[in-house]
Write an enzyme that holds these catalytic residues in place. Structure first.
Site, PDB file in Angstrom:
ATOM      1  N   LEU A  64       1.925 -13.097   5.123  1.00  0.00           N
ATOM      2  CA  LEU A  64       2.374 -11.959   4.693  1.00  0.00           C
ATOM      3  C   LEU A  64       3.756 -11.413   5.083  1.00  0.00           C
ATOM      4  CD1 LEU A  64      -0.866  -9.745   5.560  1.00  0.00           C
ATOM      5  CD2 LEU A  64      -0.234 -10.897   3.352  1.00  0.00           C
ATOM      6  N   GLU A  65       4.797 -11.005   4.104  1.00  0.00           N
ATOM      7  CA  GLU A  65       6.057 -10.794   4.443  1.00  0.00           C
ATOM      8  C   GLU A  65       6.047  -9.160   4.357  1.00  0.00           C
ATOM      9  OE1 GLU A  65       4.983 -12.658   1.592  1.00  0.00           O
ATOM     10  OE2 GLU A  65       5.272 -14.791   2.306  1.00  0.00           O
TER      11      GLU A  65
ATOM     12  N   GLN B 193      -2.391  -4.672  -0.949  1.00  0.00           N
ATOM     13  CA  GLN B 193      -3.679  -4.645  -2.008  1.00  0.00           C
ATOM     14  C   GLN B 193      -3.475  -5.883  -2.934  1.00  0.00           C
ATOM     15  OE1 GLN B 193      -4.075  -2.166  -5.678  1.00  0.00           O
ATOM     16  NE2 GLN B 193      -6.001  -1.475  -4.520  1.00  0.00           N
TER      17      GLN B 193
ATOM     18  N   LYS C 114       0.819  -1.247   0.101  1.00  0.00           N
ATOM     19  CA  LYS C 114       0.045  -0.021  -0.207  1.00  0.00           C
ATOM     20  C   LYS C 114       0.891   1.201  -0.128  1.00  0.00           C
ATOM     21  CE  LYS C 114      -3.641   0.385   2.728  1.00  0.00           C
ATOM     22  NZ  LYS C 114      -4.698   0.421   1.870  1.00  0.00           N
ATOM     23  N   SER C 115       0.640   2.300  -0.762  1.00  0.00           N
ATOM     24  CA  SER C 115       1.356   3.587  -0.978  1.00  0.00           C
ATOM     25  C   SER C 115       1.466   4.142   0.418  1.00  0.00           C
ATOM     26  CB  SER C 115       0.856   4.514  -2.012  1.00  0.00           C
ATOM     27  OG  SER C 115      -0.657   4.821  -1.578  1.00  0.00           O
ATOM     28  N   THR C 116       0.505   4.039   1.314  1.00  0.00           N
ATOM     29  CA  THR C 116       0.748   4.907   2.818  1.00  0.00           C
ATOM     30  C   THR C 116       1.689   4.148   3.458  1.00  0.00           C
ATOM     31  OG1 THR C 116      -1.771   5.388   2.608  1.00  0.00           O
ATOM     32  CG2 THR C 116      -0.491   5.586   4.760  1.00  0.00           C
ATOM     33  N   TYR C 117       1.784   2.870   3.379  1.00  0.00           N
ATOM     34  CA  TYR C 117       2.931   2.253   4.129  1.00  0.00           C
ATOM     35  C   TYR C 117       4.225   2.383   3.276  1.00  0.00           C
ATOM     36  CZ  TYR C 117       0.552  -0.288   7.872  1.00  0.00           C
ATOM     37  OH  TYR C 117      -0.128  -0.687   8.853  1.00  0.00           O
ATOM     38  N   ALA C 118       4.068   2.386   1.940  1.00  0.00           N
ATOM     39  CA  ALA C 118       5.519   2.544   1.286  1.00  0.00           C
ATOM     40  C   ALA C 118       6.177   3.831   1.722  1.00  0.00           C
ATOM     41  CB  ALA C 118       5.381   2.235  -0.136  1.00  0.00           C
TER      42      ALA C 118
ATOM     43  N   GLN D 189      -4.247 -22.722   3.639  1.00  0.00           N
ATOM     44  CA  GLN D 189      -3.459 -22.158   4.898  1.00  0.00           C
ATOM     45  C   GLN D 189      -4.136 -21.761   5.989  1.00  0.00           C
ATOM     46  OE1 GLN D 189       0.744 -20.575   2.944  1.00  0.00           O
ATOM     47  NE2 GLN D 189      -0.827 -19.096   3.594  1.00  0.00           N
TER      48      GLN D 189
END
Length: 194
Positions: free
Chosen positions: A142-143, A162, A117-121, A185
Protein backbone atom coordinates in the site's frame (compact mmCIF):
# COMPACT_ATOMS: atom_id res chain seq x y z
CA UNK A 1 -17.32 -5.00 -17.23
CA UNK A 2 -19.28 -4.36 -14.03
CA UNK A 3 -18.45 -3.72 -10.40
CA UNK A 4 -19.23 -6.62 -8.04
CA UNK A 5 -21.91 -6.30 -5.35
CA UNK A 6 -21.60 -7.54 -1.76
CA UNK A 7 -23.35 -10.81 -2.71
CA UNK A 8 -20.95 -11.45 -5.59
CA UNK A 9 -17.86 -10.52 -3.56
CA UNK A 10 -19.00 -12.91 -0.80
CA UNK A 11 -19.42 -15.74 -3.34
CA UNK A 12 -15.90 -15.17 -4.71
CA UNK A 13 -14.47 -14.90 -1.17
CA UNK A 14 -15.97 -18.29 -0.31
CA UNK A 15 -13.86 -19.65 -3.19
CA UNK A 16 -10.69 -18.08 -1.75
CA UNK A 17 -10.53 -14.59 -3.31
CA UNK A 18 -10.04 -12.76 0.06
CA UNK A 19 -8.52 -14.24 3.20
CA UNK A 20 -9.29 -13.60 5.97
CA UNK A 21 -12.75 -12.46 4.91
CA UNK A 22 -15.11 -10.38 7.06
CA UNK A 23 -18.74 -10.84 5.95
CA UNK A 24 -19.86 -7.40 7.13
CA UNK A 25 -18.43 -3.94 7.68
CA UNK A 26 -16.87 -3.74 11.16
CA UNK A 27 -16.73 -0.22 12.67
CA UNK A 28 -16.23 -1.05 16.38
CA UNK A 29 -14.06 -3.51 18.27
CA UNK A 30 -14.45 -3.93 22.04
CA UNK A 31 -16.80 -0.90 21.97
CA UNK A 32 -14.00 1.28 20.53
CA UNK A 33 -14.76 3.03 17.19
CA UNK A 34 -12.34 2.04 14.42
CA UNK A 35 -11.80 2.80 10.75
CA UNK A 36 -14.12 0.23 9.20
CA UNK A 37 -13.03 -2.90 7.40
CA UNK A 38 -14.85 -5.78 5.75
CA UNK A 39 -17.58 -6.19 3.17
CA UNK A 40 -19.55 -3.13 2.05
CA UNK A 41 -22.24 -2.69 -0.61
CA UNK A 42 -19.91 -2.70 -3.63
CA UNK A 43 -16.45 -3.17 -2.18
CA UNK A 44 -14.25 -4.56 0.52
CA UNK A 45 -12.24 -2.45 2.98
CA UNK A 46 -8.84 -3.99 3.71
CA UNK A 47 -6.72 -3.41 6.82
CA UNK A 48 -3.24 -2.00 7.30
CA UNK A 49 -0.86 -4.53 8.83
CA UNK A 50 0.92 -3.61 12.08
CA UNK A 51 3.99 -5.53 10.88
CA UNK A 52 5.62 -2.97 8.63
CA UNK A 53 5.45 0.66 7.56
CA UNK A 54 8.39 2.08 5.61
CA UNK A 55 8.71 5.84 5.38
CA UNK A 56 10.51 7.62 2.58
CA UNK A 57 13.26 9.66 4.21
CA UNK A 58 15.97 7.24 5.25
CA UNK A 59 18.40 9.73 3.72
CA UNK A 60 18.28 13.50 3.28
CA UNK A 61 19.69 13.49 -0.25
CA UNK A 62 19.80 11.28 -3.29
CA UNK A 63 17.16 10.22 -5.72
CA UNK A 64 14.28 7.79 -5.89
CA UNK A 65 14.41 5.72 -9.07
CA UNK A 66 11.63 3.21 -9.77
CA UNK A 67 13.98 1.36 -12.17
CA UNK A 68 16.79 1.11 -9.63
CA UNK A 69 15.12 1.36 -6.23
CA UNK A 70 17.47 1.96 -3.31
CA UNK A 71 15.96 0.55 -0.07
CA UNK A 72 18.29 2.86 1.90
CA UNK A 73 15.92 5.77 1.18
CA UNK A 74 13.31 4.09 3.40
CA UNK A 75 13.22 3.87 7.17
CA UNK A 76 11.15 1.63 9.41
CA UNK A 77 8.53 3.52 11.41
CA UNK A 78 7.65 2.70 14.98
CA UNK A 79 4.26 1.22 15.84
CA UNK A 80 2.63 3.25 18.63
CA UNK A 81 -0.42 2.44 20.75
CA UNK A 82 -2.90 4.45 22.81
CA UNK A 83 -6.55 4.08 23.86
CA UNK A 84 -7.66 4.53 20.23
CA UNK A 85 -5.52 1.72 18.85
CA UNK A 86 -2.17 0.93 17.24
CA UNK A 87 -0.83 3.42 14.71
CA UNK A 88 2.08 4.68 12.66
CA UNK A 89 2.90 8.39 12.43
CA UNK A 90 3.47 9.96 9.02
CA UNK A 91 5.31 13.30 9.10
CA UNK A 92 4.10 16.42 7.23
CA UNK A 93 3.92 15.71 3.49
CA UNK A 94 5.35 12.25 4.23
CA UNK A 95 4.94 9.16 2.10
CA UNK A 96 5.09 5.55 3.24
CA UNK A 97 4.65 1.96 2.14
CA UNK A 98 2.59 -0.50 4.16
CA UNK A 99 1.11 -3.92 3.56
CA UNK A 100 -2.45 -5.23 3.62
CA UNK A 101 -3.41 -7.86 6.18
CA UNK A 102 -5.66 -9.66 3.71
CA UNK A 103 -4.41 -12.08 1.06
CA UNK A 104 -6.03 -11.80 -2.37
CA UNK A 105 -6.28 -14.48 -5.03
CA UNK A 106 -8.06 -13.04 -8.07
CA UNK A 107 -9.78 -15.20 -10.67
CA UNK A 108 -9.16 -14.69 -14.40
CA UNK A 109 -12.24 -12.54 -14.86
CA UNK A 110 -11.86 -10.14 -11.89
CA UNK A 111 -9.60 -7.09 -11.56
CA UNK A 112 -9.34 -4.90 -8.45
CA UNK A 113 -8.80 -1.18 -7.99
CA UNK A 114 -7.77 0.06 -4.52
CA UNK A 115 -9.05 3.53 -3.58
CA UNK A 116 -8.78 5.65 -0.43
CA UNK A 117 -11.27 5.79 2.42
CA UNK A 118 -13.25 9.01 2.89
CA UNK A 119 -12.49 9.26 6.63
CA UNK A 120 -8.77 9.30 5.92
CA UNK A 121 -9.17 11.60 2.89
CA UNK A 122 -10.86 14.16 5.14
CA UNK A 123 -7.77 14.07 7.39
CA UNK A 124 -5.39 14.54 4.44
CA UNK A 125 -4.34 10.89 4.07
CA UNK A 126 -4.43 9.53 0.53
CA UNK A 127 -4.05 5.90 -0.48
CA UNK A 128 -2.77 5.85 -4.04
CA UNK A 129 -5.13 4.32 -6.58
CA UNK A 130 -3.54 1.06 -7.68
CA UNK A 131 -4.80 -2.02 -9.56
CA UNK A 132 -4.42 -5.74 -8.94
CA UNK A 133 -5.00 -7.53 -12.21
CA UNK A 134 -6.92 -10.71 -12.95
CA UNK A 135 -4.90 -13.75 -11.88
CA UNK A 136 -2.83 -11.80 -9.33
CA UNK A 137 -2.40 -13.07 -5.79
CA UNK A 138 -0.65 -11.92 -2.65
CA UNK A 139 -0.69 -9.20 0.01
CA UNK A 140 -1.03 -5.74 -1.52
CA UNK A 141 1.77 -3.25 -0.88
CA UNK A 142 0.00 0.00 0.00
CA UNK A 143 1.23 3.49 -0.93
CA UNK A 144 0.06 6.15 1.52
CA UNK A 145 0.59 9.93 1.49
CA UNK A 146 0.12 12.57 4.17
CA UNK A 147 -0.95 15.61 2.14
CA UNK A 148 -1.00 17.97 5.14
CA UNK A 149 1.64 20.12 6.88
CA UNK A 150 0.79 18.22 10.11
CA UNK A 151 1.85 14.89 11.59
CA UNK A 152 -0.83 12.31 10.83
CA UNK A 153 -1.73 8.87 12.23
CA UNK A 154 -2.62 5.78 10.21
CA UNK A 155 -4.12 2.95 12.25
CA UNK A 156 -2.93 -0.65 12.05
CA UNK A 157 -5.45 -3.53 12.12
CA UNK A 158 -8.08 -1.11 10.77
CA UNK A 159 -9.43 -0.17 7.35
CA UNK A 160 -6.94 1.70 5.15
CA UNK A 161 -8.49 1.55 1.68
CA UNK A 162 -11.40 0.07 -0.23
CA UNK A 163 -11.13 -2.49 -2.99
CA UNK A 164 -13.52 -2.29 -5.93
CA UNK A 165 -13.84 -5.55 -7.88
CA UNK A 166 -14.61 -5.45 -11.60
CA UNK A 167 -15.73 -8.55 -13.48
CA UNK A 168 -15.60 -9.00 -17.24
CA UNK A 169 -15.00 -11.71 -19.78
CA UNK A 170 -12.03 -13.87 -18.78
CA UNK A 171 -8.85 -12.38 -20.21
CA UNK A 172 -6.68 -14.34 -22.63
CA UNK A 173 -3.52 -13.81 -20.57
CA UNK A 174 -3.82 -13.08 -16.86
CA UNK A 175 -1.18 -11.82 -14.42
CA UNK A 176 -0.21 -15.31 -13.29
CA UNK A 177 0.14 -16.60 -16.85
CA UNK A 178 2.49 -13.79 -17.87
CA UNK A 179 4.48 -14.31 -14.66
CA UNK A 180 4.01 -10.75 -13.39
CA UNK A 181 6.84 -9.43 -11.24
CA UNK A 182 4.62 -8.73 -8.20
CA UNK A 183 2.93 -12.13 -8.14
CA UNK A 184 2.49 -13.86 -4.74
CA UNK A 185 3.66 -10.88 -2.70
CA UNK A 186 4.49 -11.93 0.87
CA UNK A 187 3.17 -10.38 4.07
CA UNK A 188 5.69 -7.53 3.81
CA UNK A 189 6.30 -4.41 1.73
CA UNK A 190 7.55 -5.22 -1.78
CA UNK A 191 9.66 -2.48 -3.38
CA UNK A 192 9.40 -1.37 -7.01
CA UNK A 193 10.90 -3.74 -9.57
CA UNK A 194 11.68 -3.49 -13.27
Amino acid sequence: MSVLSDKEIREFAEKGMISPFQTELISKENDVPILSYGLSSYGYDIRLSPNQCLLFGGVQHGMCDAKNFDPEILKETELHEDERGKYFIIPPFGYCLGVAMEYLKLPRDVTVVAVGKSTYARAGIMANITPAEAGWEGHLTLEISNCTPLFNKIYANEGICQLLFYQGEPCEVDYQMRKGKYQKQPYEVVLSKV
